[in-house]
Write an enzyme that holds these catalytic residues in place. Structure first.
Site: not given
Ligand code: PAF
Length: 280
Positions: A32, A36, A39, A150-151, A178, A186-188
């Site tokens: 989405m 980071h 990804h 896996e997060k 990560i 790490m997360s948006s």
């Molecule tokens: O993990 C994400 O960023 C979202 O849930 C995904 C898999 C892209 C689906 O919108």
């Protein structure tokens, strides 16, 4: 050089049809955006295992159970494209919303069982939204492999299940979480943390590590969780959605250690919901 940004399915298919004709293996990394290092590690795995890599960026309204969360979700397409340039992905697919949900769209993909617990219990409808958009992205990209972190372990299990159940010819590949140097996964969403909250956020991973140690010494979840929750709340977390030990395959609830167990956590810190999980 930045990869071409493709916004229509017709244009995407021009690429994928040619690649399939040339017998090339296509990898997809669904995201989405607000990319980071987590990804980028998925993109690196895709580059290693595939001939062509498509990164998809779509902030999927159907998986948000809260309109403010959707509105505030970080959107950083320009920066994302710059980050992907150095990794030499082949296409960035940023579908126009009507490519995913055209007028009259009426289908929901719903995976039962795995979606009832953890984030599914706390966020009704969330995983139906994820399963629906991921099914669309699998069909649209026609990828041979798809890479997920896996997060979001529950999401990884759900997506694996739906691909198998619907006979979608795609190999779902899970990649390790990560972390920042201080342990924060790490997360948006970390971009939404204030400077002050960012200081406390790593406590979630720290508490989980301590729970894992206690479990490995033979203690039971029922005896550990009250203190662990109190520790998080005392440090400024507002609410703990769950702190649970589950089987890593079927996600059934456990009270004590067994091989393959995983610890799952979700907690709110100043309006931001953080999730994490570790193998115990
Ligand atoms: O993990 C994400 O960023 C979202 O849930 C995904 C898999 C892209 C689906 O919108």
């Amino acid at each position: 050089m930045t990869a071409p940004i493709v916004r229509t399915l017709a244009e995407l298919r021009e690429y994928t049809t040619a690649w399939h004709k040339a017998d090339e293996v296509i990898g997809a990394v669904p995201t989405m955006g607000a990319l980071h290092q987590g990804h980028l590690s998925l993109v690196r795995a895709a580059k290693e295992q595939c001939d062509r890599v498509i990164v998809t960026i779509f902030v999927n309204p159907k998986q948000f159970d809260n309109p403010d969360d959707l509105k505030n979700y970080p959107r950083t397409e320009h920066e994302d494209a710059k980050k992907l340039a150095s990794l030499k992905v082949d296409v960035i697919y940023v579908p126009n919303p009507e490519e995913i949900y055209p007028d009259g769209f009426a289908t929901t993909v719903s995976v039962s069982g795995l979606t009832d617990m953890l984030c599914g219990a706390a966020r009704p409808g969330h995983f139906d939204g994820v399963a629906t958009v991921v099914s669309k992205l699998f069909m649209q990209t026609q990828a041979d492999k798809a890479f997920f972190g896996e997060k979001d372990y529950q999401q990884l299990q759900i997506v694996t299940r739906l691909a198998a159940d619907l006979n979608i010819p795609i190999d779902v590949v899970g990649c390790p979480t990560i972390r920042e140097e201080d342990g924060l996964a790490m997360s948006s969403r970390n971009l939404l943390l204030s400077d002050r909250s960012r200081i406390f956020a790593p406590l979630l991973a720290e508490v989980m590590g301590d729970i894992a140690d206690a479990l490995n010494k033979g203690e039971a979840m029922g005896d550990i969780v009250p203190d662990a929750t109190a520790r998080l709340l005392a440090a400024g977390f507002n609410e703990v959605d769950y702190l649970e030990l589950r089987d890593g395959s079927d996600l059934s609830l456990l009270n004590s250690m067994k091989p393959g167990a995983r610890l799952f956590a979700a907690a709110w810190l100043a309006g931001v919901r953080l999730i994490d999980n570790i193998a115990v």
